[in-house]
Write an enzyme that holds these catalytic residues in place. Structure first.
Site, mmCIF file in Angstrom:
data_model
loop_
_atom_site.group_PDB
_atom_site.id
_atom_site.type_symbol
_atom_site.label_atom_id
_atom_site.label_comp_id
_atom_site.label_asym_id
_atom_site.label_seq_id
_atom_site.Cartn_x
_atom_site.Cartn_y
_atom_site.Cartn_z
ATOM 1 N N LYS A 2 26.764 -0.109 -46.170
ATOM 2 C CA LYS A 2 26.860 1.560 -46.890
ATOM 3 C C LYS A 2 26.957 1.570 -48.248
ATOM 4 C CE LYS A 2 31.358 2.712 -48.189
ATOM 5 N NZ LYS A 2 31.805 2.857 -49.164
ATOM 6 N N ASP A 18 35.432 4.914 -42.288
ATOM 7 C CA ASP A 18 33.734 4.551 -42.800
ATOM 8 C C ASP A 18 33.773 3.716 -41.598
ATOM 9 O OD1 ASP A 18 34.476 4.991 -44.912
ATOM 10 O OD2 ASP A 18 34.061 3.104 -45.807
HETATM 11 P P1 ATP Z 1 35.787 -0.683 -47.254
HETATM 12 O O1 ATP Z 1 35.985 0.138 -46.430
HETATM 13 O O2 ATP Z 1 37.337 0.065 -48.216
HETATM 14 O O3 ATP Z 1 34.783 0.028 -48.468
HETATM 15 P P2 ATP Z 1 35.203 -2.765 -48.430
HETATM 16 O O4 ATP Z 1 33.969 -2.531 -48.291
HETATM 17 O O5 ATP Z 1 35.628 -2.917 -49.689
HETATM 18 O O6 ATP Z 1 36.219 -2.054 -47.312
HETATM 19 P P3 ATP Z 1 36.245 -4.695 -46.319
HETATM 20 O O7 ATP Z 1 34.634 -6.083 -46.637
HETATM 21 O O8 ATP Z 1 35.493 -4.180 -45.556
HETATM 22 O O9 ATP Z 1 35.645 -3.977 -47.879
HETATM 23 O O10 ATP Z 1 36.694 -5.601 -46.618
HETATM 24 C C1 ATP Z 1 38.707 -5.531 -46.888
HETATM 25 C C2 ATP Z 1 39.786 -6.728 -46.969
HETATM 26 O O11 ATP Z 1 39.326 -5.959 -45.339
HETATM 27 C C3 ATP Z 1 39.025 -7.308 -47.062
HETATM 28 O O12 ATP Z 1 39.836 -8.456 -47.564
HETATM 29 C C4 ATP Z 1 39.986 -8.519 -45.614
HETATM 30 O O13 ATP Z 1 41.145 -8.927 -45.917
HETATM 31 C C5 ATP Z 1 39.753 -7.631 -44.393
HETATM 32 N N1 ATP Z 1 39.294 -7.582 -43.358
HETATM 33 C C6 ATP Z 1 39.625 -6.718 -42.034
HETATM 34 N N2 ATP Z 1 38.331 -7.396 -40.976
HETATM 35 C C7 ATP Z 1 37.732 -7.420 -41.779
HETATM 36 C C8 ATP Z 1 36.150 -7.199 -41.322
HETATM 37 N N3 ATP Z 1 35.576 -7.241 -39.842
HETATM 38 N N4 ATP Z 1 35.145 -8.031 -42.106
HETATM 39 C C9 ATP Z 1 36.159 -8.281 -43.600
HETATM 40 N N5 ATP Z 1 37.132 -7.639 -44.031
HETATM 41 C C10 ATP Z 1 37.751 -7.278 -43.265
#
Ligand code: ATP
Length: 303
Positions: A13, A143
């Site tokens: 997203k 989210d």
């Molecule tokens: P947000 O949902 O807050 O926008 P984001 O997109 O910035 O998050 P994600 O890729 O969801 O970030 O990852 C944030 C942290 O969550 C990662 O650094 C990792 O340590 C942890 N994490 C837990 N599960 C997952 C997953 N399935 N994929 C990626 N990261 C994960």
């Protein structure tokens, strides 16, 4: 596909607007946001284990060294929560194929949680009503509910309360990916620090954005992009300002830090225009890679 395995494709997203209100007593911020699902997908495959018990996770794709393979993985938490609700033992293997940038502000972990919920629900033949899946999503994270729904939607509360938006047409995007992620918690903390002592207004979504979506007008949409976390992301990662400026110079209709960053999203007029912007951004050497895609796309779907 064999009946003991299910695959689900789930999109990333971008927040077209992210209006951040005051911090609440529970530590979360009251939000008014417009989520937009775009064509960068993770693929989740869930299968019954032939050996051993419990949940096992493997992950392939970009940035996977940052993805935990234990119970802190949101996909694990989704499977455990559904198993607990259905009172069964989750003896499964979850394979994650990542294309959504890790810690990139595009809700990759949340997307994996939504996809795992849907996959396990099908694997265990639970046929849970949508309302139950929505409730479990909201428990898993702010989210997650949107990743299940996809399209374009307004999120309120922590972002988990969704209202569909009347949107026309397809929008073309260029995403500039950074080499190193940003922690969502750190960006919110920096936002609070920068706004200390200020009167923070109740969050809201602008009428111009709604009008742009109703009309399918990319020029108005480009002008209406807004992210209250952007100053905090710039403060923690000053190079992001240069990336946004480079997109602007490359002729993007609008540019914005995606969610808590560090991915930056640029809106183009057409797919060809997106290619021009992608080439310009790449030549600056400021970004690790660029991805071109469009939105809105549907939410998590069994593939
Ligand atoms: P947000 O949902 O807050 O926008 P984001 O997109 O910035 O998050 P994600 O890729 O969801 O970030 O990852 C944030 C942290 O969550 C990662 O650094 C990792 O340590 C942890 N994490 C837990 N599960 C997952 C997953 N399935 N994929 C990626 N990261 C994960």
């Amino acid at each position: 596909m064999a009946s003991n395995e299910v695959s689900v494709r789930v999109p990333a997203k971008v927040n077209l607007q992210l209006s951040v209100g005051p911090a609440r007593a529970d530590g979360f911020h009251e939000l008014a946001t417009v989520f937009h699902a775009v064509g960068l997908h993770d693929e989740i495959n869930v299968r019954s284990r032939t050996e051993g018990s419990g949940i096992a996770i493997t992950c392939v794709g970009e940035g996977v060294s940052e993805v935990p393979l234990d119970s802190s993985n949101l996909a694990w938490q989704a499977a455990a929560l559904l198993a607990d609700t259905a009172r069964l033992e989750p003896d499964i293997e979850i394979r994650i194929n990542k294309s959504i940038p890790v810690a990139g502000g595009m809700a990759g972990g949340s997307a994996d949680a939504a996809a795992t919920l849907l996959a396990c629900d099908a694997l265990w033949k639970l046929d849970s009503p949508r309302s139950v899946l929505d409730r479990l999503c909201a428990e898993l994270g702010s989210d997650v509910t949107f990743a299940l729904h996809g399209g374009t939607a307004i999120g309120t509360g922590r972002g988990e309360r969704l209202t569909g938006v009347l949107a026309q047409g397809t929008f073309h995007w260029v995403f500039a990916l950074a080499g190193v992620g940003l922690s969502t918690a750190a960006v919110y903390a920096e936002c609070d620090r920068l706004r200390a002592g200020e009167e923070v207004e109740a969050p809201s979504v602008s009428e111009s954005l709604m009008q742009a979506l109703r009309a399918g007008d990319p020029v108005l949409l480009g002008k209406s992009l807004r992210n209250d976390l952007q100053p905090a992301a710039f403060s923690l990662r000053p190079s992001l300002k240069r990336v946004i400026d480079a997109g602007d110079e490359a002729g993007a209709l609008g540019g914005i830090v995606s969610g808590s960053g560090p991915t930056c999203a640029f809106l183009a007029r057409t797919a060809e225009h997106a290619l021009d912007i992608a080439v310009s951004l790449t030549s600056t050497g400021l970004v690790r890679s660029v991805k071109r895609t469009s939105g809105p796309v549907p939410g998590a779907r069994i593939s």
